[in-house]
Enzyme design. Structure first.
Site, PDB file in Angstrom:
ATOM      1  CE  LYS A 178      -1.915   2.974   2.000  1.00 16.62           C
ATOM      2  NZ  LYS A 178      -1.637   4.393   1.637  1.00 16.62           N
ATOM      3  CD  GLU A 254      12.643   0.561   8.302  1.00 15.20           C
ATOM      4  OE1 GLU A 254      12.368   1.187   7.271  1.00 15.20           O
ATOM      5  OE2 GLU A 254      13.486  -0.342   8.343  1.00 15.20           O
ATOM      6  CB  CYS A 288      13.052   9.169   8.325  1.00 15.92           C
ATOM      7  SG  CYS A 288      14.135   8.016   7.460  1.00 15.92           S
ATOM      8  CD  GLU A 390       9.432  13.210  11.562  1.00 14.15           C
ATOM      9  OE1 GLU A 390       8.271  12.775  11.672  1.00 14.15           O
ATOM     10  OE2 GLU A 390      10.360  12.561  11.046  1.00 14.15           O
TER      11      GLU A 390
HETATM   12  P1  NAD Z   1       2.311   8.429   7.347  1.00 11.50           P
HETATM   13  O1  NAD Z   1       2.448   7.676   8.614  1.00 11.50           O
HETATM   14  O2  NAD Z   1       1.318   9.518   7.282  1.00 11.50           O
HETATM   15  O3  NAD Z   1       1.916   7.433   6.153  1.00 11.50           O
HETATM   16  C1  NAD Z   1       2.716   6.318   5.823  1.00 11.50           C
HETATM   17  C2  NAD Z   1       1.832   5.260   5.194  1.00 11.50           C
HETATM   18  O4  NAD Z   1       0.911   4.767   6.168  1.00 11.50           O
HETATM   19  C3  NAD Z   1       0.971   5.772   4.039  1.00 11.50           C
HETATM   20  O5  NAD Z   1       0.951   4.798   3.027  1.00 11.50           O
HETATM   21  C4  NAD Z   1      -0.391   5.951   4.681  1.00 11.50           C
HETATM   22  O6  NAD Z   1      -1.465   5.884   3.788  1.00 11.50           O
HETATM   23  C5  NAD Z   1      -0.413   4.785   5.651  1.00 11.50           C
HETATM   24  N1  NAD Z   1      -1.340   4.912   6.773  1.00 11.50           N
HETATM   25  C6  NAD Z   1      -1.711   6.045   7.423  1.00 11.50           C
HETATM   26  N2  NAD Z   1      -2.550   5.735   8.441  1.00 11.50           N
HETATM   27  C7  NAD Z   1      -2.709   4.384   8.434  1.00 11.50           C
HETATM   28  C8  NAD Z   1      -3.459   3.461   9.232  1.00 11.50           C
HETATM   29  N3  NAD Z   1      -4.197   3.870  10.261  1.00 11.50           N
HETATM   30  N4  NAD Z   1      -3.379   2.162   8.937  1.00 11.50           N
HETATM   31  C9  NAD Z   1      -2.613   1.716   7.919  1.00 11.50           C
HETATM   32  N5  NAD Z   1      -1.892   2.536   7.113  1.00 11.50           N
HETATM   33  C10 NAD Z   1      -1.933   3.856   7.373  1.00 11.50           C
HETATM   34  O7  NAD Z   1       3.768   8.934   6.971  1.00 11.50           O
HETATM   35  P2  NAD Z   1       4.184   9.853   5.737  1.00 11.50           P
HETATM   36  O8  NAD Z   1       3.667  11.223   6.011  1.00 11.50           O
HETATM   37  O9  NAD Z   1       3.832   9.177   4.464  1.00 11.50           O
HETATM   38  O10 NAD Z   1       5.784   9.833   5.837  1.00 11.50           O
HETATM   39  C11 NAD Z   1       6.518  10.705   6.635  1.00 11.50           C
HETATM   40  C12 NAD Z   1       6.902  10.053   7.944  1.00 11.50           C
HETATM   41  O11 NAD Z   1       7.634   8.860   7.675  1.00 11.50           O
HETATM   42  C13 NAD Z   1       7.827  10.888   8.810  1.00 11.50           C
HETATM   43  O12 NAD Z   1       7.429  10.796  10.142  1.00 11.50           O
HETATM   44  C14 NAD Z   1       9.195  10.238   8.616  1.00 11.50           C
HETATM   45  O13 NAD Z   1      10.108  10.448   9.649  1.00 11.50           O
HETATM   46  C15 NAD Z   1       8.807   8.812   8.483  1.00 11.50           C
HETATM   47  N6  NAD Z   1       9.851   8.051   7.802  1.00 11.50           N
HETATM   48  C16 NAD Z   1      10.608   7.173   8.529  1.00 11.50           C
HETATM   49  C17 NAD Z   1      11.635   6.448   7.916  1.00 11.50           C
HETATM   50  C18 NAD Z   1      12.488   5.471   8.681  1.00 11.50           C
HETATM   51  O14 NAD Z   1      13.192   4.688   8.049  1.00 11.50           O
HETATM   52  N7  NAD Z   1      12.473   5.471  10.008  1.00 11.50           N
HETATM   53  C19 NAD Z   1      11.874   6.637   6.549  1.00 11.50           C
HETATM   54  C20 NAD Z   1      11.083   7.552   5.847  1.00 11.50           C
HETATM   55  C21 NAD Z   1      10.066   8.231   6.477  1.00 11.50           C
END
Ligand code: NAD
Length: 486
Positions: A178, A254, A288, A390
């Protein structure tokens, strides 16, 4: 107009109820295309296809055969490099000059690196003495976990998705991905590559949609999903952990970071400036691992700040295809609203805006896009929200420090624990400080220098578990002990 469909059991399919949502360019807010939104029916079909594929030719392949197939996938992405590059930059607005070095080549490399590492890893064995004197042999045997749900974010869409799909498939699992609702393109395109390379139907599936009450939630709560790997925000990670608790499914999370950069007075100043510039501003600060808190030892504080401001002033904002541009827009207008709210909050909390702090004038063609200025603040108190939350934008706060003990305490004073960067020419000090960082990753005199054989993941609220290299085996396989009485 483009249409992004689900990829289920080797075929592109529309949503049963015809439900779609818009995909807009962050560069100028123009409409790129319509994305099909999966409901329970499409998610169920994708998960069942993935379950079924475990019993088909994929399930009977040897590790060597899977490795050969995944190498082919990597090669095919590279053959179609320009299509992937164009699709990724259209979705994210990021400069071609950056995506052609990071996103696409590393996205392809994930299929090669993991299949080789994982299939060549030895298994454990123990000889046990028994009272009859004949003994027994214990042999660890790994089997694929089953159907893996892959939930990925928008900041490095292809790279962070294949970082999970690569090892999952190398271990013999099947996947339902997804991708983020913001960036459906490259994951959709990967379906074509899978078919071209002869990956059996149902091994790689894609469903599009949002999180709550949409594809994300339907996928993570589906009872036939055996494990969930997620990259995204910490709060989403909490929701996914709850979903995974039903049926005791394994998770790998992550999540976010608020990463410190520590610059000692004995650093190579130019190296530290170059590295901190990248860590704060590359990908418009949407990494991230990015540095949003910079601590500089007082004797070089003024010189470091001056050099950072000079370098920020040189960043070239522009369209993805502009060869001079090294700084694009944020991923969406919604994310820009969030980042701009922090720019305002910083001023309310008493920051000095050293450079940037607003929305740039990009001209009539681009002013509807999600552009923000790269920004540096100073003068905030340590408990300011801007220092502790963040932001995920192109901004950092720079603060002086006086002692090693003080900076270690400041760096660790956060709920997050993803990464830290340390800049000093004194290697004993560098290692001493690195060992005290409460993070999963530390870079000394570098940043984002990745070796795919190493462990990757966060401490504290930055995640659970480690992926990368052989660490993926723990998550993507089930380890069975076979005891043979001799
Ligand atoms: P997000 O959590 O909003 O979304 C990530 C994914 O989760 C999307 O595909 C979204 O549709 C899905 N999602 C959202 N709510 C959900 C739920 N309740 N159930 C299942 N799926 C759900 O994150 P984002 O805004 O896309 O990305 C940015 C974030 O990602 C930042 O916090 C960043 O630090 C983090 N990030 C972490 C790493 C790492 O390796 N630690 C790498 C890249 C990004």
């Amino acid at each position: 107009m483009k249409e992004f469909r689900h990829f289920i059991n080797g075929e592109y399919t529309a949503s049963v109820n015809g439900k779609t949502f818009e995909n807009r360019s962050p560069v100028d807010n123009s409409l790129i295309g319509m994305v099909h939104e999966a409901g329970q029916i499409e998610v169920d079909a994708a998960v069942k296809a993935a379950k079924q594929a475990l019993k088909g030719p994929w399930g009977r392949m040897t590790a060597a055969q899977r490795t050969a197939l995944l190498n082919k996938v990597a090669d095919r992405i590279n053959e179609r490099f320009d299509e992937f590059l164009h699709a990724e930059c259209l979705d994210t607005g990021k400069p071609h000059s950056i995506a052609c070095h990071i996103d696409i080549p590393r996205g392809a490399a994930n299929f090669k690196a993991f299949s080789e590492t994982l299939s060549n890893h030895p298994t454990e064995g123990f000889r046990l003495d028994t009272p009859d004197g004949k003994g027994a042999l214990n042999v660890g045997h790994r089997t694929p976990k089953g159907v893996i749900a892959v939930i990925s974010p928008w900041n490095l869409p292809l790279l962070l998705m294949t970082w999970k799909v690569g090892p999952a498939l190398a271990c013999g699992n099947t996947v339902v991905v997804k991708p983020s609702e913001e960036t459906p393109a490259t994951t959709t395109l990967l379906g074509e590559v899978m078919n071209e390379c002869g990956v059996p139907a149902g091994v790689f599936n894609v469903v599009h949609g949002f999180g709550p009450q949409s594809a994300g939630e339907f996928l993570t709560t589906h009872p036939l999903v055996d494990a969930i790997t997620f990259t995204g925000e910490t709060r989403t990670g909490e929701a996914i952990m709850k979903a995974a608790s039903v049926g005791l499914r394994n998770i790998s999370l992550e999540c976010g970071g608020k990463n410190p950069g520590i610059v000692f007075a004995d650093c190579d100043l130019e190296k530290a400036v170059e590295g901190t510039m990248r860590s704060a501003f590359v990908n418009c600060g949407q990494v991230c691992l990015g540095t949003e808190r910079v601590y500089v030892e007082r004797p070089i504080y003024d010189a470091f700040l001056k050099r950072m401001k000079e370098e920020v002033a040189k960043l070239k904002l522009g369209r993805p295809e502009d060869p001079e541009a090294n700084f694009g827009p944020l991923v969406s207008l919604e994310h820009r609203d969030k980042v701009i709210s922090y720019y305002q909050l910083a001023v309310e909390e008493g920051a000095t805006v050293e450079i940037g702090g607003g929305i740039p004038d990009m001209g009539v063609d681009l002013n509807n896009g999600a552009w923000v200025e790269p920004t540096i603040w100073t003068g905030l108190k340590d408990d300011a929200r801007v220092i502790n939350e963040e932001i995920f934008g192109p901004c950092c706060h720079i603060r002086p420090f006086d002692t090693e003990e003080e900076v270690i305490a400041l760096a660790n004073d956060t709920h997050y624990g993803l990464a830290a960067a340390i800049w000093t020419e004194n290697s004993a000090k560098a290692v001493r400080v690195a060992e005290q960082m409460e993070t999963g990753l530390v870079w000394i005199n570098s940043w984002f220098l990745r070796d795919l054989r190493t462990a990757f993941g966060g401490a504290k609220q930055s995640g659970i578990g480690r992926e990368g290299g052989v660490h993926g085996l723990e998550f993507y396989t089930e380890l069975k002990n076979i005891c043979i009485k001799l």
